[in-house]
Design a protein around this motif. Structure first.
Motif, mmCIF file in Angstrom:
data_model
loop_
_atom_site.group_PDB
_atom_site.id
_atom_site.type_symbol
_atom_site.label_atom_id
_atom_site.label_comp_id
_atom_site.label_asym_id
_atom_site.label_seq_id
_atom_site.Cartn_x
_atom_site.Cartn_y
_atom_site.Cartn_z
ATOM 1 N N GLY A 78 19.046 53.106 -5.381
ATOM 2 C CA GLY A 78 19.914 53.037 -4.096
ATOM 3 C C GLY A 78 20.951 54.098 -4.165
ATOM 4 N N LYS A 79 21.693 54.696 -3.067
ATOM 5 C CA LYS A 79 22.586 55.759 -3.287
ATOM 6 C C LYS A 79 23.595 55.413 -4.273
ATOM 7 N N LYS A 132 18.582 48.011 -3.702
ATOM 8 C CA LYS A 132 18.682 46.430 -3.214
ATOM 9 C C LYS A 132 19.187 46.357 -1.670
ATOM 10 N N THR A 133 18.908 45.063 -1.293
ATOM 11 C CA THR A 133 19.370 45.150 0.135
ATOM 12 C C THR A 133 20.747 45.053 0.294
ATOM 13 N N TYR A 153 14.726 58.204 -8.807
ATOM 14 C CA TYR A 153 15.019 58.957 -7.551
ATOM 15 C C TYR A 153 15.868 58.227 -6.593
ATOM 16 N N ILE A 154 16.708 58.887 -5.955
ATOM 17 C CA ILE A 154 17.437 57.979 -4.934
ATOM 18 C C ILE A 154 16.888 57.873 -3.556
ATOM 19 N N PHE A 155 16.517 56.756 -3.184
ATOM 20 C CA PHE A 155 16.150 56.467 -1.811
ATOM 21 C C PHE A 155 17.255 56.606 -0.499
ATOM 22 N N ASP A 156 17.202 57.632 -0.074
ATOM 23 C CA ASP A 156 18.129 58.107 0.897
ATOM 24 C C ASP A 156 17.535 58.373 2.354
ATOM 25 N N VAL A 157 17.771 56.920 3.074
ATOM 26 C CA VAL A 157 17.104 56.949 4.336
ATOM 27 C C VAL A 157 17.497 58.077 5.332
#
Ligand code: ARG
Length: 603
Positions: A385-386, A392-393, A452-456
């Motif tokens: 996550g960021k 996570k949620t 990696y960072i999941f960045d919407v």
């Protein structure tokens, strides 16, 4: 079809040799000063030592042999001894035409196709799919398509985790809740009900409940372990519950993977290879590979020059139960028997690397696999996550795959509606297509082994190195091609130009010499396709496809902004542009297909 670099290198080699220098100095690379040249050769610098001659003079000798060259339009010697090269526009156009005529866009397929098995996905039955399984599915699907594109026979196997402790946990919890079910009556000999005693929703609740409970209650945990063991040794009622769990879960998994556009040739799992375990264990003992260590049966796999300790491969626990090592070894027994592949690629979280080192060594050492079978572990990093921690949620729980995709889709829909040109229903569909591309590209554009960072926000952006940007570019090309068909060649109606245009037609408007710098730049990028694919194939590196299409898309958009395409008055030139666009579209579409997503018609 030969690669651009090979053509240029061959030319340089000849020039070096003719000038009296060894051809091995003729190495050509892409220019690192694209403002000055397209390719460069630094061989004169290296040759200087060997020939005790100034590099500049060597370079001049070589360049002297490259005047009026068909492939190189400009050969410039720069101090201290660089040779700067530019490709002949005519040659470049010819190269692209050849590409356009090739079914594989100039990629050479394997002369001796291999049988390659890709082990990916690897979800655990009865546990909901979570983002940790996302990477395996996305990367594995792409790897499978790449291997296939090169002409190999490729088998994708999901390798379900369907045989472990989680099954024992579910059985134990179910028995606790519904002790009267016939599955738990050892004396029961009748048929078991066809209907499962739970829905997928219940099942998804049962597992985490049981798992948490077992952590707190030793007795319960022992029961679950016992149930696992009994299941594995074939207790009838437990096998029946197991079958229900499988039916309910697999149906749900299939739905999820369909949404992801990930599909498997084999839906095999750990349970399928139970039947090989007894003989395998027998063999390991008989041939003296396995020995008992504190009650457990193990095979030593440490090697002398290991710089980190590699613990033995665990074959059976002291209670006789099989383990993860065991099922992976037995799976190799089966794969050898049924498919006898040349190569197996495991797309699994890189934290499992040690496990695979153990399994691979053990399989080779004990002859479970042939020495020539190539076993490759393609370990991937974590999706964070960021905050840099595993994704996570908002509530801090493990994010379920469905929810994650929904989140992306919603964001995508918002963006599409913002610059909306289409109806809501179409926008919703488009959001699905583009959303999936956003997720897949966001993942695949990173080297697999890296976290990696999941960045919407970033992934769904239409600008920058993102899936939506690539799709936007493809849609732009499609729209120009469609307009051309409607306005310029209305007589042809809405036939698919790609398939209906005859060879004669094609010859008439083949790609010609570029008319501008930006057109040449685009053509140069496009021409790298077969080179790029081979590197991707050699390195099993889908991220290089992303880097490539980003370059092509940038080059195309620059060309688009600087060129009147449909408004071009010279009919012939316009037809040539269209030809170039058609090839660009094919290249981009082939690439995204290899990445596992597709472009909408409009967006
Ligand atoms: N089910 C495993 C997990 O979730 C992944 C399986 C990977 N493949 C294999 N052959 N072990 O960790």
């Amino acid at each position: 079809m030969k690669k651009l670099l090979d053509f240029i290198t061959a030319e340089m080699e000849l020039a070096f040799r003719t000038a009296g220098y060894d051809a091995s100095y003729a190495k050509v690379t892409l220019s690192n000063r694209p403002d000055l040249c397209e390719y460069q050769c630094n061989g004169a610098l290296a040759a200087a030592k060997a020939y005790k001659k100034a590099p500049f003079l060597i370079a001049e000798d070589v360049a002297g042999n490259l005047q009026d060259n068909k492939i190189l339009s400009s050969v410039e010697v720069v101090r201290p001894g660089f040779i700067n090269l530019k490709l002949a526009p005519m040659f470049l156009a010819g190269f692209l035409n050849e590409m356009a005529f090739s079914k594989t866009l100039g990629v050479e397929t394997e002369k001796e196709p291999k049988t390659i098995l890709v082990d990916y996905g690897g979800p655990n039955v009865a546990k909901p799919l979570h983002v940790g399984h996302l990477r395996s599915a996305i990367i594995g699907e792409s790897v499978k398509r790449i291997m296939r594109f090169k002409g190999n026979q490729v088998i994708g196997d999901i390798h379900l985790g369907d045989w472990g402790y989680q099954m024992g946990l579910i059985i134990t919890e179910l028995e606790k809740r519904k002790p009267d079910l016939p599955y738990f009556d050892e004396k029961y000999t009748g048929e078991y009900p066809e209907e499962a005693p739970f829905t997928i929703g219940e099942l998804e609740e049962i597992y985490p409940t049981a798992s948490a409970y077992a952590k707190e209650h030793e007795e319960y945990r022992e029961k679950a372990l016992e149930a696992t063991y009994l299941l594995q040794s074939g207790r009838r009622g437990y096998r029946a519950v197991w079958q229900h769990i499988m039916n309910v879960s697999v149906a749900d998994l299939k739905k999820n993977y369909e949404v992801l556009k990930v599909d498997f040739d084999l839906w095999k799992g750990e349970a399928d290879v139970q039947k090989y375990i007894p003989d395998m264990v027998e063999m390991l003992k008989e041939k003296g590979f396995a020995h008992y260590d504190e009650g457990a049966l193990v095979v030593d796999v440490a090697e002398e020059d290991d710089n980190k300790a590699v613990p033995p491969c665990m074959i059976l626990k002291s209670d006789g139960a099989a383990l993860y090592d065991t099922t992976d070894l037995a799976t190799l027994v089966e794969r050898e028997k049924l498919y006898s592949p040349d190569k197996i690629i495991y797309v699994v979280d890189k934290r499992q690397e040690l496990h695979f080192v153990q399994v691979f060594r053990c399989a080779k050492k004990t002859g479970i696999v042939r020495p020539e079978l190539e076993l490759k572990f393609l370990g991937f990093g974590t999706m964070n996550g960021k905050d840099g921690k595993p994704f996570k949620t908002r509530e801090g729980g493990v994010m379920r795959l469905e929810n994650l995709l929904r989140e992306i889709e919603e964001e995508m829909l918002k963006k599409i509606m913002d610059n909306r040109t289409v109806e809501t229903a179409e926008a919703e569909n488009t959001a699905k297509t583009v959303g999936l591309a956003a997720v897949k590209y966001g993942d695949l554009s990173n080297q697999a082994s890296k976290d990696y960072i999941f960045d919407v926000d970033r992934f769904t952006s239409f600008e920058g190195n993102t899936g939506p940007y690539i799709l936007y570019t493809i849609v732009r090309i499609k729209s120009i091609l469609n307009k051309y068909m409607d306005e310029v060649r209305p007589s042809q109606g809405d036939v698919d130009y790609d398939t209906h245009v005859g060879d004669e037609d094609r010859k008439a408007c083949r790609i010609q010499e570029p008319a501008s710098e930006c057109e040449k730049a685009l053509m140069l990028e496009m021409a790298k396709f077969n080179e790029m694919i081979d590197v991707v194939y050699e390195e099993t590196a889908p991220h290089r496809i992303c880097a490539y299409i980003y370059d092509v898309a940038n080059a195309f958009n620059k060309f688009y902004h600087e060129t009147k395409i449909l408004a071009e008055e010279d009919e012939q030139r316009r037809a040539e542009y269209i030809e170039l666009l058609r090839l660009a579209k094919r290249i981009l579409e082939t690439c995204i297909d290899l990445l596992g997503f597709e472009a909408p018609e409009r967006m």
